[in-house]
Each structure stands twice: as structure tokens, then as C-alpha cells.
Design a protein around this motif. Structure first.
Motif, PDB file in Angstrom:
ATOM      1  N   ASP A  38       0.848  -1.187   0.000  1.00 23.95           N
ATOM      2  CA  ASP A  38       0.000   0.000   0.000  1.00 23.95           C
ATOM      3  C   ASP A  38       0.887   1.242   0.000  1.00 23.95           C
ATOM      4  N   ASP A  39       0.933   1.942  -1.129  1.00 24.21           N
ATOM      5  CA  ASP A  39       1.684   3.205  -1.217  1.00 24.21           C
ATOM      6  C   ASP A  39       3.201   3.032  -1.374  1.00 24.21           C
ATOM      7  N   HIS A  40       3.638   1.898  -1.869  1.00 24.81           N
ATOM      8  CA  HIS A  40       5.090   1.736  -2.086  1.00 24.81           C
ATOM      9  C   HIS A  40       5.475   2.324  -3.436  1.00 24.81           C
ATOM     10  N   ILE A  92      -5.388   5.833  -6.071  1.00 19.60           N
ATOM     11  CA  ILE A  92      -5.910   5.822  -4.706  1.00 19.60           C
ATOM     12  C   ILE A  92      -6.346   4.405  -4.376  1.00 19.60           C
ATOM     13  N   CYS A  93      -6.338   4.120  -3.068  1.00 19.05           N
ATOM     14  CA  CYS A  93      -6.362   2.734  -2.605  1.00 19.05           C
ATOM     15  C   CYS A  93      -7.528   1.863  -3.084  1.00 19.05           C
ATOM     16  N   ALA A  94      -8.718   2.171  -2.575  1.00 19.75           N
ATOM     17  CA  ALA A  94      -9.844   1.267  -2.828  1.00 19.75           C
ATOM     18  C   ALA A  94     -10.173   1.182  -4.329  1.00 19.75           C
ATOM     19  N   ASP A 146     -13.956   6.278  -5.793  1.00 17.90           N
ATOM     20  CA  ASP A 146     -13.195   6.904  -4.701  1.00 17.90           C
ATOM     21  C   ASP A 146     -13.175   5.979  -3.489  1.00 17.90           C
ATOM     22  N   ASN A 147     -12.511   6.442  -2.408  1.00 23.62           N
ATOM     23  CA  ASN A 147     -12.418   5.588  -1.213  1.00 23.62           C
ATOM     24  C   ASN A 147     -13.730   5.540  -0.437  1.00 23.62           C
ATOM     25  N   VAL A 148     -14.693   6.395  -0.796  1.00 28.22           N
ATOM     26  CA  VAL A 148     -15.866   6.581   0.056  1.00 28.22           C
ATOM     27  C   VAL A 148     -17.015   5.615  -0.236  1.00 28.22           C
ATOM     28  N   GLY A 201      -4.954  -9.773   4.300  1.00 29.06           N
ATOM     29  CA  GLY A 201      -4.381  -8.448   4.496  1.00 29.06           C
ATOM     30  C   GLY A 201      -5.376  -7.338   4.209  1.00 29.06           C
ATOM     31  N   LYS A 202      -4.873  -6.243   3.608  1.00 31.50           N
ATOM     32  CA  LYS A 202      -5.736  -5.072   3.396  1.00 31.50           C
ATOM     33  C   LYS A 202      -6.475  -5.160   2.061  1.00 31.50           C
ATOM     34  N   ILE A 203      -7.737  -4.869   2.072  1.00 27.99           N
ATOM     35  CA  ILE A 203      -8.483  -4.812   0.812  1.00 27.99           C
ATOM     36  C   ILE A 203      -9.223  -3.484   0.684  1.00 27.99           C
ATOM     37  N   HIS A 204      -9.654  -2.932   1.834  1.00 30.11           N
ATOM     38  CA  HIS A 204     -10.232  -1.580   1.839  1.00 30.11           C
ATOM     39  C   HIS A 204     -11.495  -1.457   0.984  1.00 30.11           C
ATOM     40  N   LEU A 205     -12.171  -2.564   0.751  1.00 30.18           N
ATOM     41  CA  LEU A 205     -13.450  -2.512   0.034  1.00 30.18           C
ATOM     42  C   LEU A 205     -14.502  -3.012   1.016  1.00 30.18           C
ATOM     43  N   PRO A 239       3.501   0.439   3.079  1.00 33.85           N
ATOM     44  CA  PRO A 239       3.890   1.604   3.875  1.00 33.85           C
ATOM     45  C   PRO A 239       2.836   2.716   3.890  1.00 33.85           C
ATOM     46  N   HIS A 240       1.619   2.387   4.268  1.00 37.85           N
ATOM     47  CA  HIS A 240       0.577   3.423   4.357  1.00 37.85           C
ATOM     48  C   HIS A 240       0.823   4.326   5.564  1.00 37.85           C
ATOM     49  N   ARG A 241       0.424   5.557   5.425  1.00 40.12           N
ATOM     50  CA  ARG A 241       0.469   6.513   6.526  1.00 40.12           C
ATOM     51  C   ARG A 241      -0.168   5.913   7.781  1.00 40.12           C
ATOM     52  N   SER A 266       2.202  -2.423  -6.040  1.00 32.73           N
ATOM     53  CA  SER A 266       1.603  -1.609  -4.983  1.00 32.73           C
ATOM     54  C   SER A 266       0.303  -1.023  -5.522  1.00 32.73           C
ATOM     55  N   ASP A 267      -0.583  -0.584  -4.622  1.00 33.92           N
ATOM     56  CA  ASP A 267      -1.877  -0.070  -5.117  1.00 33.92           C
ATOM     57  C   ASP A 267      -1.731   1.255  -5.849  1.00 33.92           C
ATOM     58  N   GLN A 268      -0.657   1.968  -5.551  1.00 41.92           N
ATOM     59  CA  GLN A 268      -0.260   3.119  -6.367  1.00 41.92           C
ATOM     60  C   GLN A 268       1.093   3.586  -5.899  1.00 41.92           C
ATOM     61  N   GLY A 269       1.627   4.621  -6.535  1.00 44.40           N
ATOM     62  CA  GLY A 269       2.912   5.153  -6.091  1.00 44.40           C
ATOM     63  C   GLY A 269       2.726   6.125  -4.939  1.00 44.40           C
ATOM     64  N   TYR A 326       3.913  14.358   0.282  1.00 45.92           N
ATOM     65  CA  TYR A 326       3.690  12.942   0.546  1.00 45.92           C
ATOM     66  C   TYR A 326       2.353  12.626  -0.133  1.00 45.92           C
ATOM     67  N   ASP A 327       1.758  11.469   0.125  1.00 44.42           N
ATOM     68  CA  ASP A 327       0.506  11.026  -0.504  1.00 44.42           C
ATOM     69  C   ASP A 327       0.632  10.808  -2.019  1.00 44.42           C
ATOM     70  N   LYS A 328      -0.504  10.782  -2.704  1.00 45.97           N
ATOM     71  CA  LYS A 328      -0.534  10.251  -4.096  1.00 45.97           C
ATOM     72  C   LYS A 328      -1.553  11.035  -4.927  1.00 45.97           C
ATOM     73  N   ARG A 329      -2.488  10.380  -5.608  1.00 46.98           N
ATOM     74  CA  ARG A 329      -3.660  10.959  -6.266  1.00 46.98           C
ATOM     75  C   ARG A 329      -3.380  11.647  -7.614  1.00 46.98           C
ATOM     76  N   PHE A 330      -2.346  12.468  -7.690  1.00 48.35           N
ATOM     77  CA  PHE A 330      -2.060  13.188  -8.939  1.00 48.35           C
ATOM     78  C   PHE A 330      -1.610  12.249 -10.054  1.00 48.35           C
ATOM     79  N   PRO A 369      -9.785  14.184   1.379  1.00 44.82           N
ATOM     80  CA  PRO A 369      -8.470  14.304   2.028  1.00 44.82           C
ATOM     81  C   PRO A 369      -7.415  14.736   1.009  1.00 44.82           C
ATOM     82  N   HIS A 370      -6.601  15.680   1.379  1.00 48.95           N
ATOM     83  CA  HIS A 370      -5.473  16.183   0.584  1.00 48.95           C
ATOM     84  C   HIS A 370      -5.887  17.059  -0.609  1.00 48.95           C
ATOM     85  N   MET A 371      -7.178  17.184  -0.819  1.00 51.69           N
ATOM     86  CA  MET A 371      -7.708  18.176  -1.762  1.00 51.69           C
ATOM     87  C   MET A 371      -7.032  18.208  -3.139  1.00 51.69           C
TER      88      MET A 371
HETATM   89  C1  SGN Z   1      -6.162   8.211   5.207  1.00 47.15           C
HETATM   90  C2  SGN Z   1      -4.868   9.024   5.342  1.00 47.15           C
HETATM   91  C3  SGN Z   1      -4.644   9.842   4.093  1.00 47.15           C
HETATM   92  C4  SGN Z   1      -4.688   8.964   2.873  1.00 47.15           C
HETATM   93  C5  SGN Z   1      -6.014   8.221   2.842  1.00 47.15           C
HETATM   94  C6  SGN Z   1      -6.206   7.307   1.679  1.00 47.15           C
HETATM   95  N1  SGN Z   1      -4.958   9.906   6.471  1.00 47.15           N
HETATM   96  O1  SGN Z   1      -7.245   9.064   5.170  1.00 47.15           O
HETATM   97  O2  SGN Z   1      -3.384  10.489   4.200  1.00 47.15           O
HETATM   98  O3  SGN Z   1      -4.548   9.715   1.703  1.00 47.15           O
HETATM   99  O4  SGN Z   1      -6.106   7.437   4.025  1.00 47.15           O
HETATM  100  O5  SGN Z   1      -5.143   6.397   1.561  1.00 47.15           O
HETATM  101  S1  SGN Z   1      -4.645   9.357   7.957  1.00 47.15           S
HETATM  102  O6  SGN Z   1      -4.612  10.533   8.811  1.00 47.15           O
HETATM  103  O7  SGN Z   1      -5.724   8.462   8.341  1.00 47.15           O
HETATM  104  O8  SGN Z   1      -3.380   8.671   7.975  1.00 47.15           O
HETATM  105  S2  SGN Z   1      -5.417   5.097   0.731  1.00 47.15           S
HETATM  106  O9  SGN Z   1      -4.120   4.490   0.444  1.00 47.15           O
HETATM  107  O10 SGN Z   1      -6.221   4.238   1.573  1.00 47.15           O
HETATM  108  O11 SGN Z   1      -6.095   5.518  -0.477  1.00 47.15           O
END
Ligand code: SGN
Ligand code: CA
Length: 525
Positions: free
Chosen positions: A35-37, A77-79, A98-100, A125-129, A198-200, A346-349, A358-362, A441-443
């Protein structure tokens, strides 16, 4: 026995034998997704940042298999990225933009097709769906983003279990445990082995808390980017290391040293055992105290933030690498490794300070790209490098082809199997990208675009209507949009044409954009 019965029985035995031989020929599939590597944090990509930081197991995959230099995602973005992986379809068709919003698990996915064809399937592991994973004989997944320390997992979509330890130690253990104790060796397996790191917010495993603390890294040369030369999107994002990281989260402080704002670490700290907390305080305590005494400003402050971020990010990648090693070693010891197609991605760069982020999206390079390594010695020569532009959209069709199955026409990707084996194929000359999660998040503003081997054209829309264009050869860091440069007028025209063709080919449109905006507005109300 009657005369006719014997040849009939021989025929049946022959068919059964063929079936078993074919089943044995089908590779096992180990799909590893972190995640995010980002590519830059993988020595095999050779971008120079990390000569001193080496991840032996990921690099083993590159050495013994194929490395894809140009591997991209369709929506960084992840999901959504995971939904594209499973369905082989763009976000606007699989519905997970989107993630929502929810993911529709009832739709066709590649694990379902593998399972129907006799594979034993597992997701660990992580699937986020949201919702119960479908298409798997077994699943053990982190709820939502999951936790680094002492995390809960959901078994088969219903049963919540809590474990002690670090998630990057637990996940590979679960993979090995499934192989050892659950998998029926009469069938090929297909595992989705997905890490959280390496997710936040990059919470390192106890034994690596101190790792890399003495390594000094150089700022990327555009770390102090002033965002001139581009439109509003790059200026108005909220993903700057200097301005948008939280002291009491990313920086591992008990409160913001400047404003006193309380930490968000209470929740993860509350999960830790006394010993884990002690190990944590032993490392972060003295450095944080030294910081509080000096209260550095300017470049020194930037240096501190950059290093804390980078070191913690790399520490958790180190745990991921250990986990991969554990699983590869197990397969090797069992004589299974060479019969297994191993894919690492990885799910994205991610940004490691490029543009100050930091972060991704662009759709800029660091988050559009992912690492992609593939090992399957029966077909892939060690040290193969693939330069064609592949996408995460292609993984499902590829896996199906390796499994000897037909690729459903509704999948939009192309199998890269032949490319991995060093062969050639008529291949795409451009990729299409579309990101949606805004406001969020991150606009990062909504945008779609096209990338060829040299150029990129991006359209930011919704609250702006802005175009950017880059010449990746002359401006690899994407600092100056050449959209209005008359010298590039012809190229601009052809990129616009290619972009429109791709939108038609993949079935995307302004009308769909409008519908997704409407849905997200009603979700947020
Ligand atoms: C959390 C993170 C964001 C990150 C999104 C999506 N904030 O909201 O920094 O962009 O996930 O990440 S945190 O304060 O919770 O760490 S994703 O990889 O799942 O798309
Ligand atoms: Ca991610």
C-alpha cells in the motif's frame, strides 16, 4: 467385463490424467500488493535515493524475474485501485471511483473466475473494500485501513479476531499458515497477499524502530517547489510535508510543539502493550526531546520533518520485505516457488518529498507509477526489463491467461504475459487516467488525462477547467506546463485527439463525470 467397457474405461482414465496434468501445469498465483510503495523506494528501480537502503527480497524478485519500468495505475488511490485490480475495468465501469462509496462485490472478478476453474483462492491483508469479500475460499482482512499494532482482522467477512503483534509480521504469517494448514494441495492456489505498509502513518515494527536513524537523505531537488508553471491544482493541494503533516500523527510527537494541538496517537498508543510502548518511547523520546530543546526553524525544521517521514516510511517497507522473504522462503522449501507466478506491486505510487509532497492521487509520475516485479522462471528469464506501458487494469487479464482461462471481453486491460517472457505484442501507445476523490483528504482536484511514452496531457475539472501538458523528456519532474507553448501546438492537438479516442474506447465521458459528482455530493450531504 464387456468388450466395449475396457476401451471406455481407458478413455475415462486418459481424460482424468489429462485433467490432472493440466491442473498441475497451471501455476499457483501469489499476488503481493503493498500500500503506497513507490518505485523510488525500491533499489531495483535504480533511482539513486537509496543506495544505502536495500530490500533483499523485493530485489530478489527483480533479479530472478521481470521488472516493468513503466507500470501505471488508472486512478491513484487505494480502494479504487483494488477494484480495478479485481475487475480489470476502469473505475467508471466498476463503480468504485473513490475511497468513500461501496464496492459491488457481486460483479465479475478474476478471483471468482479462478475459483470457478478449480483454483483455491485466499485474500489475506488489506483490501479496503466494504462488504464481505466474494470469490475467495478464505479471507482474513484488515477492517478498513487497519492498525499497525495489535490489529483486528475479519475472517471470511464476518468474524472479528484480534491479534497481538505488528501487522507486517502477522500478515505473512497468516499467508504461510494458510498454505501450510488450509490449502488443499490437490488444487492450484491463488492468493492475494496485501500488506498495510507503507501506508500513513508509518508505525515501525519494534525491532526496526531505530533503523536508518543515522542515514542522511538528500532533499529531492524540487522539495521547495513554489508551484509556479502549473495551474491551481498543484498549488491548492493539502499534501505538503512542511504544511500538512500532523505533529501528533506523522511526526510521532505527543502534541504539536508549536501550537499545542493534541496528538492523534492516543488511539494507536492505546492498543500497544507496555513493552511495545517502552520500545517506542526509547527511540522517539530522546529525539523528540532534543527537537523541543532546539525548536529548529527554516531549513533545519524541513530537514527534521523530511527525515522523520522518510526514515519511518522505509522502516515499514523493511518489515514488508521481511514478510515477502518469509513467504518466498516457505514456498521454496516446499518445492513450490518455481511453480508459482509471483507478482509484486503496490496499489499506487507515492511522493517522498518530490514537489514537497507525501501522498498520491495526482497523475504526475511518482503517484501514477507503481513497482511491478514478476517471477516465474518457467517463462521469465532472470533480469528481464519490460519497457511497454502496462496498467493495473492489465493484471486480471494477465493472471487469467497464465491460468489458461479465457479473458472476458468486458475486461478492459491486456495481458502482459508475452511481454514478461521477453516477447513482443502489438501494444498500446498511450494510457488513460482518471482521479475523482475531490473534495476530500489532501484536496487533489478531479482530473483525467493521457500519457504517452514522452508526453502527458491532463484536464483538471469540477471547480476549475484547466489543462496541463508536460514533455517528460525535457521536464521529467513536471515543473512547467507547456500547454500554451506554441512550439508544442501540433503535439497538443494530437494528444487531445488521443485522449478523446481513449475516453470513447474505455467508455468514459463528461456525462459520467457529472453523475459521479452528483453521487458524491449527495453522499457528503
Ligand atoms: C487516510 C490518510 C490519508 C490517505 C487516505 C487514503 N490519512 O485518510 O493520508 O490519503 O487514508 O489512503 S490518515 O490521517 O488516516 O493517515 S489510501 O491508500 O487508503 O487511499
Ligand atoms: Ca494506497
Amino acid at each position: 467385463m464387456k468388450n466395449k467397457t475396457v476401451p471406455f474405461l481407458i478413455f475415462i482414465l486418459y481424460i482424468l490424467h489429462l485433467g490432472t496434468a493440466m491442473a498441475q501445469d497451471r501455476p499457483n498465483i501469489l499476488f503481493i500488493m503493498t500500500d503506497d510503495h513507490t518505485q523510488k523506494a525500491l533499489h531495483a528501480y535504480g533511482q539513486g535515493l537509496l543506495d544505502t537502503v536495500y530490500f533483499p527480497n523485493m530485489n530478489r524478485l527483480a533479479k530472478e524475474g521481470a521488472l516493468f519500468r513503466n507500470s501505471f495505475v488508472t486512478n491513484s488511490i487505494c480502494a479504487p485501485s483494488r477494484a480495478v485490480l479485481l475487475t480489470g475495468k476502469y473505475s467508471h465501469l466498476n463503480g468504485k471511483v473513490d475511497n468513500v462509496g461501496p464496492f459491488d462485490w457481486s460483479q465479475m472478478t478474476y478471483p471468482k473466475l479462478l475459483r470457478d476453474a478449480g483454483y483455491e483462492t485466499a485474500l489475506i491483508g488489506k483490501i479496503h473494500l466494504s462488504g464481505k469479500p466474494q470469490g475467495y475460499d478464505y479471507s482474513l482482512t484488515l477492517p478498513d485501513q487497519g492498525n499497525y499494532y495489535n490489529p483486528e482482522f475479519i475472517r471470511n467477512g464476518v468474524e472479528e479476531l484480534k491479534f497481538e503483534g505488528h501487522c507486517e509480521v502477522l500478515i505473512p504469517e497468516f499467508v504461510v499458515d494458510w498454505l501450510e494448514n488450509v490449502w488443499d494441495r490437490g488444487k492450484p492456489f491463488a492468493i492475494n497477499y496485501h500488506t498495510k505498509a507503507p501506508h500513513r502513518n508509518w508505525m515501525p515494527e519494534e525491532k526496526y524502530l531505530n533503523l536508518y536513524e543515522d542515514i542522511e537523505f538528500e532533499f529531492p531537488h524540487n522539495f521547495f517547489d513554489a508551484y509556479s508553471g502549473r495551474g491551481r491544482a498543484a498549488k491548492e493541494q493539502e499534501m505538503e510535508i512542511l504544511n500538512d503533516m500532523f505533529w501528533g500523527w506523522d511526526m510521532k510527537f505527543k502534541k504539536n510543539p508549536f501550537t499545542g494541538e493534541p496528538s492523534r496517537l492516543q488511539a494507536p498508543f492505546g492498543r500497544m502493550t507496555k513493552e511495545q510502548m517502552q520500545a517506542w518511547n526509547d527511540v522517539y523520546g530522546p529525539t523528540n526531546e532534543a527537537f523541543l530543546k532546539e525548536m529548529p526553524t527554516g531549513e533545519e525544521l524541513a530537514k527534521f520533518k523530511f527525515h522523520r517521514y522518510l526514515r519511518d516510511y522505509l522502516k515499514v517497507v523493511k518489515s514488508v520485505d521481511d514478510g515477502i522473504g518469509k513467504v518466498l522462503d516457505y514456498l521454496e522449501a516446499e518445492g513450490l516457488l518455481d511453480k508459482t507466478l509471483v507478482i509484486y506491486t503496490s496499489d499506487q505510487g507515492f511522493y517522498l518529498g518530490e514537489h514537497g509532497w507525501y501522498d498520491k492521487r495526482f497523475m504526475y509520475e511518482q503517484s501514477l507509477s507503481t513497482p511491478l516485479l514478476v517471477r516465474y522462471p518457467k517463462e521469465i528469464k532472470p533480469g528481464t526489463v519490460v519497457n511497454e506501458m502496462v496498467m493495473n487494469l492489465d493484471h486480471a487479464p494477465t493472471i487469467l491467461e497464465y491460468a489458461g482461462l479465457a479473458i472476458p471481453s468486458e475486461m478492459q486491460g491486456k495481458s502482459w504475459r508475452t511481454l514478461a517472457s521477453g516477447g513482443t505484442l502489438p501494444w498500446r501507445d498511450a494510457i488513460y487516467y482518471h482521479y475523482y476523490e475531490y473534495p476530500g483528504p489532501h484536496m487533489v482536484k478531479r482530473h483525467y488525462g493521457v500519457r504517452t511514452d514522452r508526453y502527458k496531457l491532463i484536464h483538471f475539472y469540477y471547480d476549475v477547467d484547466e489543462w496541463e501538458m508536460y514533455d517528460l523528456k525535457n521536464d521529467p519532474d513536471e515543473m512547467n506546463s507547456i500547454y500554451n507553448d506554441p512550439n508544442y501546438a501540433d503535439i497538443k492537438k494530437s494528444l487531445h485527439t488521443r485522449l478523446e479516442e481513449l475516453r470513447v474506447e474505455y467508455g468514459d465521458s463528461d456525462e459520467l463525470n457529472r453523475q459521479f459528482i452528483e453521487k458524491s455530493v449527495s453522499k457528503n450531504n
